[in-house]
Design a protein around this motif. Structure first.
Motif, PDB file in Angstrom:
ATOM      1  N   ALA A 119      49.808  43.417  47.067  1.00 22.22           N
ATOM      2  CA  ALA A 119      48.891  44.529  46.749  1.00 22.22           C
ATOM      3  C   ALA A 119      47.848  44.681  47.858  1.00 22.22           C
ATOM      4  O   ALA A 119      47.497  45.803  48.250  1.00 22.22           O
ATOM      5  N   ALA A 120      47.372  43.551  48.387  1.00 22.21           N
ATOM      6  CA  ALA A 120      46.400  43.619  49.496  1.00 22.21           C
ATOM      7  C   ALA A 120      47.047  44.253  50.727  1.00 22.21           C
ATOM      8  O   ALA A 120      46.477  45.158  51.353  1.00 22.21           O
ATOM      9  N   LEU A 121      48.244  43.804  51.071  1.00 24.85           N
ATOM     10  CA  LEU A 121      48.930  44.320  52.267  1.00 24.85           C
ATOM     11  C   LEU A 121      49.192  45.814  52.150  1.00 24.85           C
ATOM     12  O   LEU A 121      49.109  46.551  53.139  1.00 24.85           O
ATOM     13  N   LEU A 122      49.526  46.262  50.934  1.00 26.09           N
ATOM     14  CA  LEU A 122      49.857  47.677  50.724  1.00 26.09           C
ATOM     15  C   LEU A 122      48.654  48.501  50.261  1.00 26.09           C
ATOM     16  O   LEU A 122      48.798  49.693  49.973  1.00 26.09           O
ATOM     17  N   GLU A 123      47.501  47.859  50.169  1.00 22.48           N
ATOM     18  CA  GLU A 123      46.269  48.543  49.727  1.00 22.48           C
ATOM     19  C   GLU A 123      46.452  49.191  48.349  1.00 22.48           C
ATOM     20  O   GLU A 123      46.057  50.344  48.137  1.00 22.48           O
ATOM     21  N   ILE A 124      47.088  48.442  47.441  1.00 17.49           N
ATOM     22  CA  ILE A 124      47.245  48.913  46.058  1.00 17.49           C
ATOM     23  C   ILE A 124      46.068  48.362  45.250  1.00 17.49           C
ATOM     24  O   ILE A 124      45.919  47.132  45.144  1.00 17.49           O
ATOM     25  N   PRO A 125      45.230  49.229  44.675  1.00 19.43           N
ATOM     26  CA  PRO A 125      44.111  48.705  43.893  1.00 19.43           C
ATOM     27  C   PRO A 125      44.602  48.054  42.598  1.00 19.43           C
ATOM     28  O   PRO A 125      45.553  48.534  41.975  1.00 19.43           O
ATOM     29  N   PHE A 126      43.995  46.954  42.224  1.00 16.26           N
ATOM     30  CA  PHE A 126      44.357  46.307  40.958  1.00 16.26           C
ATOM     31  C   PHE A 126      43.179  45.500  40.442  1.00 16.26           C
ATOM     32  O   PHE A 126      42.256  45.169  41.184  1.00 16.26           O
ATOM     33  N   ARG A 127      43.257  45.214  39.154  1.00 11.78           N
ATOM     34  CA  ARG A 127      42.271  44.351  38.511  1.00 11.78           C
ATOM     35  C   ARG A 127      42.916  42.979  38.350  1.00 11.78           C
ATOM     36  O   ARG A 127      44.095  42.887  37.971  1.00 11.78           O
ATOM     37  N   HIS A 128      42.190  41.921  38.647  1.00 16.88           N
ATOM     38  CA  HIS A 128      42.706  40.554  38.447  1.00 16.88           C
ATOM     39  C   HIS A 128      42.138  40.015  37.133  1.00 16.88           C
ATOM     40  O   HIS A 128      40.928  40.088  36.893  1.00 16.88           O
ATOM     41  N   ASN A 129      42.988  39.497  36.281  1.00 17.52           N
ATOM     42  CA  ASN A 129      42.531  38.833  35.052  1.00 17.52           C
ATOM     43  C   ASN A 129      43.003  37.391  35.087  1.00 17.52           C
ATOM     44  O   ASN A 129      44.210  37.128  35.059  1.00 17.52           O
ATOM     45  N   GLU A 130      42.068  36.476  35.170  1.00 18.96           N
ATOM     46  CA  GLU A 130      42.423  35.052  35.297  1.00 18.96           C
ATOM     47  C   GLU A 130      43.020  34.523  33.989  1.00 18.96           C
ATOM     48  O   GLU A 130      42.374  34.569  32.936  1.00 18.96           O
ATOM     49  N   ALA A 132      56.714  26.863  60.670  1.00 17.61           N
ATOM     50  CA  ALA A 132      55.287  26.842  61.025  1.00 17.61           C
ATOM     51  C   ALA A 132      54.907  28.107  61.802  1.00 17.61           C
ATOM     52  O   ALA A 132      53.862  28.726  61.539  1.00 17.61           O
ATOM     53  N   ARG A 133      55.758  28.524  62.724  1.00 14.86           N
ATOM     54  CA  ARG A 133      55.466  29.758  63.495  1.00 14.86           C
ATOM     55  C   ARG A 133      55.500  30.982  62.587  1.00 14.86           C
ATOM     56  O   ARG A 133      54.679  31.895  62.690  1.00 14.86           O
ATOM     57  N   TRP A 134      56.461  31.012  61.657  1.00 16.05           N
ATOM     58  CA  TRP A 134      56.600  32.140  60.718  1.00 16.05           C
ATOM     59  C   TRP A 134      55.382  32.226  59.782  1.00 16.05           C
ATOM     60  O   TRP A 134      54.892  33.325  59.498  1.00 16.05           O
ATOM     61  N   LEU A 135      54.878  31.076  59.337  1.00 19.37           N
ATOM     62  CA  LEU A 135      53.684  31.089  58.469  1.00 19.37           C
ATOM     63  C   LEU A 135      52.520  31.763  59.194  1.00 19.37           C
ATOM     64  O   LEU A 135      51.786  32.564  58.603  1.00 19.37           O
ATOM     65  N   ALA A 136      52.371  31.447  60.486  1.00 15.00           N
ATOM     66  CA  ALA A 136      51.282  32.048  61.267  1.00 15.00           C
ATOM     67  C   ALA A 136      51.499  33.554  61.411  1.00 15.00           C
ATOM     68  O   ALA A 136      50.551  34.348  61.392  1.00 15.00           O
ATOM     69  N   ARG A 137      52.772  33.946  61.530  1.00 11.51           N
ATOM     70  CA  ARG A 137      53.114  35.373  61.650  1.00 11.51           C
ATOM     71  C   ARG A 137      52.745  36.120  60.367  1.00 11.51           C
ATOM     72  O   ARG A 137      52.174  37.214  60.408  1.00 11.51           O
ATOM     73  N   VAL A 138      53.071  35.547  59.219  1.00  9.24           N
ATOM     74  CA  VAL A 138      52.723  36.200  57.935  1.00  9.24           C
ATOM     75  C   VAL A 138      51.194  36.263  57.790  1.00  9.24           C
ATOM     76  O   VAL A 138      50.632  37.294  57.405  1.00  9.24           O
ATOM     77  N   ALA A 139      50.529  35.169  58.145  1.00  8.77           N
ATOM     78  CA  ALA A 139      49.065  35.132  57.998  1.00  8.77           C
ATOM     79  C   ALA A 139      48.373  36.138  58.913  1.00  8.77           C
ATOM     80  O   ALA A 139      47.225  36.523  58.652  1.00  8.77           O
ATOM     81  N   ALA A 140      49.075  36.574  59.956  1.00 12.34           N
ATOM     82  CA  ALA A 140      48.486  37.534  60.904  1.00 12.34           C
ATOM     83  C   ALA A 140      48.769  38.984  60.529  1.00 12.34           C
ATOM     84  O   ALA A 140      48.322  39.906  61.232  1.00 12.34           O
ATOM     85  N   LEU A 141      49.504  39.210  59.434  1.00 16.89           N
ATOM     86  CA  LEU A 141      49.773  40.606  59.028  1.00 16.89           C
ATOM     87  C   LEU A 141      48.455  41.304  58.680  1.00 16.89           C
ATOM     88  O   LEU A 141      47.577  40.683  58.062  1.00 16.89           O
ATOM     89  N   PRO A 142      48.315  42.574  59.046  1.00 13.51           N
ATOM     90  CA  PRO A 142      47.074  43.280  58.716  1.00 13.51           C
ATOM     91  C   PRO A 142      46.816  43.278  57.205  1.00 13.51           C
ATOM     92  O   PRO A 142      47.732  43.516  56.426  1.00 13.51           O
TER      93      PRO A 142
END
Ligand SMILES: N[C@@H](CCC(=O)N[C@@H](CS)C(=O)NCC(=O)O)C(=O)O
Length: 205
Positions: free
Chosen positions: A20-31, A184-194
């Motif tokens: 949702a963050a990556l796609l800018e979809i608004p949502f409510r979080h309920n713990e 390990a390289r792929w994890l860094a790649r995902v973490a760098a996504l806008p």
């Protein structure tokens, strides 16, 4: 607005939050947490008889359990679902792999290590079995990621989001990612996504 019922520290619940963050979809979080009985609460069970998080709740009250199904719903028509039929099936193949061959070992071992409430279940036999199963799953990922940037074709898909969730937490479960440099390289790649957000992120409000 849609609601994602989930436990912040759970990788399964992190998947739809991250997407949702990556796609800018608004949502409510309920713990809702299994650690304090939240998933066994009658009001929650009325929404989802299986009593597990994450659970997506739409504006009209319809509910959808299962993290990877929620990813498919939220990402339909987006860049995270390949248009090509075979690539889309490969993405699904990784999603099923994640649930059957990865999460039951990598995620479960981490939960046995980090949650004192589960200490009684952390028998030597279980720790050994989840270590072996997790290493096998990570080796399958490494075989792909040693030679490719992403799990499917040459762009991130839901497969990367689903598998990132618990793979980036694998060291907490006692897995040494120095043994899998491609991962390990792929994890860094995902973490760098806008617009990538960390596990403990929930939307304000
Ligand atoms: N296959 C499910 C697994 C969900 C799951 O096991 N969630 C855990 C938290 S990570 C849970 O709610 N456990 C509560 C329980 O089993 O009572 C998915 O991917 O959504």
């Amino acid at each position: 607005m849609i609601t994602i019922h989930g436990m912040t520290d759970s990788g399964n619940c992190y998947k739809p939050r991250l997407l949702a963050a990556l796609l800018e979809i608004p949502f409510r979080h309920n713990e809702v947490s299994f650690l304090d009985g939240g998933t066994r609460d009658p009001a929650f069970l009325a929404k989802t008889p299986n009593g597990k998080v994450p659970l997506l709740e739409l504006e009209d009250g319809r509910t959808l359990p299962e993290s990877n199904a929620i990813l498919c719903y939220l990402a339909e028509g987006s860049r995270f679902v390949p248009a090509d039929r075979f690539a889309r099936a490969q993405m699904m193949s990784w999603l099923f792999f994640e649930q059957y061959s990865h999460e039951p070992h990598v995620a479960v071992r981490r939960s046995l290590v980090v949650y004192p409430q589960l200490a009684a279940s952390a028998t030597p036999e279980r720790m050994a079995a989840t270590l072996a199963g997790g290493r096998k799953a990570l080796a399958v990922m490494e075989a792909r990621l040693a030679v490719a940037h992403w799990l499917v074709d040459d762009a991130p898909t839901l497969a990367d989001i689903a598998l990132y969730a618990y793979t980036h937490l694998a060291p907490e479960g006692g897995f040494d990612l120095a043994e899998t440099p491609g991962i390990a390289r792929w994890l860094a790649r995902v973490a760098a996504l806008p617009r990538h957000r960390p596990l403990d992120w929930t939307p304000a409000g």
